[in-house]
Design a protein around this motif. Structure first.
Motif, PDB file in Angstrom:
ATOM      1  N   GLY A  28      -8.839   5.715  -3.931  1.00  0.00           N
ATOM      2  CA  GLY A  28      -8.751   6.947  -4.695  1.00  0.00           C
ATOM      3  C   GLY A  28     -10.062   7.706  -4.788  1.00  0.00           C
ATOM      4  O   GLY A  28     -10.133   8.770  -5.384  1.00  0.00           O
ATOM      5  N   LYS A  29     -11.120   7.146  -4.207  1.00  0.00           N
ATOM      6  CA  LYS A  29     -12.439   7.792  -4.228  1.00  0.00           C
ATOM      7  C   LYS A  29     -12.842   8.149  -2.799  1.00  0.00           C
ATOM      8  O   LYS A  29     -12.286   7.624  -1.842  1.00  0.00           O
ATOM      9  CB  LYS A  29     -13.497   6.845  -4.821  1.00  0.00           C
ATOM     10  N   SER A  30     -13.833   9.021  -2.666  1.00  0.00           N
ATOM     11  CA  SER A  30     -14.352   9.325  -1.336  1.00  0.00           C
ATOM     12  C   SER A  30     -15.864   9.475  -1.406  1.00  0.00           C
ATOM     13  O   SER A  30     -16.439   9.612  -2.482  1.00  0.00           O
ATOM     14  CB  SER A  30     -13.699  10.589  -0.760  1.00  0.00           C
ATOM     15  N   LEU A  31     -16.481   9.412  -0.236  1.00  0.00           N
ATOM     16  CA  LEU A  31     -17.933   9.426  -0.106  1.00  0.00           C
ATOM     17  C   LEU A  31     -18.256  10.281   1.113  1.00  0.00           C
ATOM     18  O   LEU A  31     -17.469  10.307   2.059  1.00  0.00           O
ATOM     19  CB  LEU A  31     -18.377   7.981   0.153  1.00  0.00           C
ATOM     20  N   SER A  32     -19.401  10.950   1.134  1.00  0.00           N
ATOM     21  CA  SER A  32     -19.767  11.719   2.329  1.00  0.00           C
ATOM     22  C   SER A  32     -20.460  10.792   3.327  1.00  0.00           C
ATOM     23  O   SER A  32     -20.938   9.719   2.961  1.00  0.00           O
ATOM     24  CB  SER A  32     -20.687  12.886   1.963  1.00  0.00           C
ATOM     25  N   ALA A  38      -4.005   6.549 -10.155  1.00  0.00           N
ATOM     26  CA  ALA A  38      -3.381   7.026 -11.404  1.00  0.00           C
ATOM     27  C   ALA A  38      -2.413   5.984 -11.958  1.00  0.00           C
ATOM     28  O   ALA A  38      -2.358   5.756 -13.168  1.00  0.00           O
ATOM     29  CB  ALA A  38      -2.656   8.349 -11.140  1.00  0.00           C
ATOM     30  N   LYS A  39      -1.672   5.346 -11.051  1.00  0.00           N
ATOM     31  CA  LYS A  39      -0.692   4.327 -11.430  1.00  0.00           C
ATOM     32  C   LYS A  39      -1.399   3.107 -12.053  1.00  0.00           C
ATOM     33  O   LYS A  39      -0.908   2.498 -12.991  1.00  0.00           O
ATOM     34  CB  LYS A  39       0.092   3.918 -10.184  1.00  0.00           C
ATOM     35  N   ALA A  40      -2.567   2.765 -11.481  1.00  0.00           N
ATOM     36  CA  ALA A  40      -3.313   1.588 -11.948  1.00  0.00           C
ATOM     37  C   ALA A  40      -4.005   1.838 -13.291  1.00  0.00           C
ATOM     38  O   ALA A  40      -4.305   0.911 -14.025  1.00  0.00           O
ATOM     39  CB  ALA A  40      -4.342   1.182 -10.896  1.00  0.00           C
ATOM     40  N   ALA A  41      -4.277   3.110 -13.594  1.00  0.00           N
ATOM     41  CA  ALA A  41      -5.034   3.454 -14.804  1.00  0.00           C
ATOM     42  C   ALA A  41      -4.248   3.183 -16.095  1.00  0.00           C
ATOM     43  O   ALA A  41      -3.061   3.197 -16.121  1.00  0.00           O
ATOM     44  CB  ALA A  41      -5.438   4.928 -14.759  1.00  0.00           C
ATOM     45  N   TYR A  57       0.836  -1.208   0.000  1.00  0.00           N
ATOM     46  CA  TYR A  57       0.000   0.000   0.000  1.00  0.00           C
ATOM     47  C   TYR A  57       0.871   1.259   0.000  1.00  0.00           C
ATOM     48  O   TYR A  57       0.663   2.168  -0.809  1.00  0.00           O
ATOM     49  CB  TYR A  57      -0.922  -0.014   1.223  1.00  0.00           C
ATOM     50  N   PHE A  58       1.851   1.303   0.889  1.00  0.00           N
ATOM     51  CA  PHE A  58       2.702   2.497   0.979  1.00  0.00           C
ATOM     52  C   PHE A  58       3.658   2.611  -0.207  1.00  0.00           C
ATOM     53  O   PHE A  58       4.172   3.685  -0.493  1.00  0.00           O
ATOM     54  CB  PHE A  58       3.422   2.566   2.327  1.00  0.00           C
ATOM     55  N   ALA A  59       3.857   1.506  -0.946  1.00  0.00           N
ATOM     56  CA  ALA A  59       4.672   1.529  -2.167  1.00  0.00           C
ATOM     57  C   ALA A  59       3.796   1.827  -3.388  1.00  0.00           C
ATOM     58  O   ALA A  59       4.217   1.658  -4.522  1.00  0.00           O
ATOM     59  CB  ALA A  59       5.391   0.197  -2.341  1.00  0.00           C
ATOM     60  N   GLU A  60       2.541   2.252  -3.141  1.00  0.00           N
ATOM     61  CA  GLU A  60       1.560   2.574  -4.184  1.00  0.00           C
ATOM     62  C   GLU A  60       1.156   1.371  -5.028  1.00  0.00           C
ATOM     63  O   GLU A  60       0.926   1.477  -6.222  1.00  0.00           O
ATOM     64  CB  GLU A  60       2.045   3.728  -5.083  1.00  0.00           C
ATOM     65  N   GLU A  61       1.107   0.202  -4.383  1.00  0.00           N
ATOM     66  CA  GLU A  61       0.615  -0.990  -5.073  1.00  0.00           C
ATOM     67  C   GLU A  61      -0.567  -1.517  -4.270  1.00  0.00           C
ATOM     68  O   GLU A  61      -0.400  -2.022  -3.166  1.00  0.00           O
ATOM     69  CB  GLU A  61       1.706  -2.063  -5.131  1.00  0.00           C
ATOM     70  N   ALA A  62      -1.760  -1.361  -4.819  1.00  0.00           N
ATOM     71  CA  ALA A  62      -2.944  -1.842  -4.097  1.00  0.00           C
ATOM     72  C   ALA A  62      -3.096  -3.333  -4.335  1.00  0.00           C
ATOM     73  O   ALA A  62      -3.222  -3.775  -5.465  1.00  0.00           O
ATOM     74  CB  ALA A  62      -4.180  -1.092  -4.573  1.00  0.00           C
ATOM     75  N   GLY A  63      -3.052  -4.095  -3.263  1.00  0.00           N
ATOM     76  CA  GLY A  63      -3.209  -5.544  -3.382  1.00  0.00           C
ATOM     77  C   GLY A  63      -4.504  -5.977  -2.736  1.00  0.00           C
ATOM     78  O   GLY A  63      -5.208  -5.166  -2.142  1.00  0.00           O
ATOM     79  N   PRO A  64      -4.840  -7.274  -2.827  1.00  0.00           N
ATOM     80  CA  PRO A  64      -6.052  -7.765  -2.183  1.00  0.00           C
ATOM     81  C   PRO A  64      -5.921  -7.647  -0.660  1.00  0.00           C
ATOM     82  O   PRO A  64      -4.844  -7.880  -0.114  1.00  0.00           O
ATOM     83  CB  PRO A  64      -6.144  -9.225  -2.628  1.00  0.00           C
ATOM     84  N   LEU A  65      -6.997  -7.266  -0.025  1.00  0.00           N
ATOM     85  CA  LEU A  65      -6.976  -7.075   1.426  1.00  0.00           C
ATOM     86  C   LEU A  65      -6.884  -8.402   2.164  1.00  0.00           C
ATOM     87  O   LEU A  65      -7.519  -9.372   1.778  1.00  0.00           O
ATOM     88  CB  LEU A  65      -8.245  -6.336   1.863  1.00  0.00           C
ATOM     89  N   PRO A  66      -6.089  -8.426   3.239  1.00  0.00           N
ATOM     90  CA  PRO A  66      -5.914  -9.662   4.008  1.00  0.00           C
ATOM     91  C   PRO A  66      -7.040  -9.865   5.023  1.00  0.00           C
ATOM     92  O   PRO A  66      -6.808 -10.025   6.215  1.00  0.00           O
ATOM     93  CB  PRO A  66      -4.577  -9.413   4.704  1.00  0.00           C
TER      94      PRO A  66
END
Length: 175
Positions: free
Chosen positions: A104-108, A172-175, A70-79
């Motif tokens: 990368g998204k947010s919600l109220s 952005a990296k994943a796009a 996560y901190f290396a900007e690689e989103a992996g499957p959650l454990p």
């Protein structure tokens, strides 16, 4: 004789400060930023009785691997199989809903309450969000005020802003 719950607390060094990882029997029960020890103890004292606190490195490896990625900007499957979420049914429903907010998204808070089918429950949703025991992995930082402002984050608003910006980079990296 009542059972003793041993909670192991390990420290993870992140780019935005030290993170406490608390686990019980090899499952993560709490992830919080340094300086929030009182919050960690308050939340866990409501969930477990006869707690024995231990400081060691016994933390689920998959959680550490996920945080590293996560901190290396690689989103992996959650454990998620390595995590135990203890709360009321309502809290669990809010936490499950948080997991559906894409990186990368947010919600109220209001949108989250509507998504849960209870538009009047904005305050209750905000409270359940605040009691999320596993921040970052269960992304309570992705919930913002209806007017787009960053509100309430136990880790501090500067960390919340950092996490949202960081996730925009992952997106952005994943796009």
């Amino acid at each position: 004789m009542s059972m003793i719950t041993k909670i192991n607390v390990a420290i993870y060094d992140s780019p935005i400060g030290k993170i406490s990882l608390a686990s019980v029997e090899g499952k993560l029960v709490h992830l919080d930023f340094e300086g929030n020890e009182d919050r960690l103890k308050t939340i866990q004292n409501r969930r477990f009785k006869n707690i024995e606190w231990a400081e060691n490195t016994s933390v689920p490896v998959s959680v550490v691997s996920w945080l590293d990625a996560y901190f290396a900007e690689e989103a992996g499957p959650l454990p998620m199989d390595e995590i135990t979420m203890i709360g009321t049914e309502f809290q669990k429903s809010v936490w499950s809903a948080l997991m559906t907010i894409p990186c990368g998204k947010s919600l109220s808070y209001a949108e989250l309450a509507r998504q849960l089918g209870n538009p009047k429950a904005v305050r209750a949703v905000a409270r359940a969000n605040a009691l999320n025991p596993v921040s970052i992995i269960v992304p309570c930082h992705r919930v913002i005020g209806s007017n787009g402002t960053l509100t309430g984050y136990a880790g501090g608003l500067e960390r919340k802003a950092w996490l949202l910006e960081h996730e925009a980079g992952i997106l952005a990296k994943a796009a």
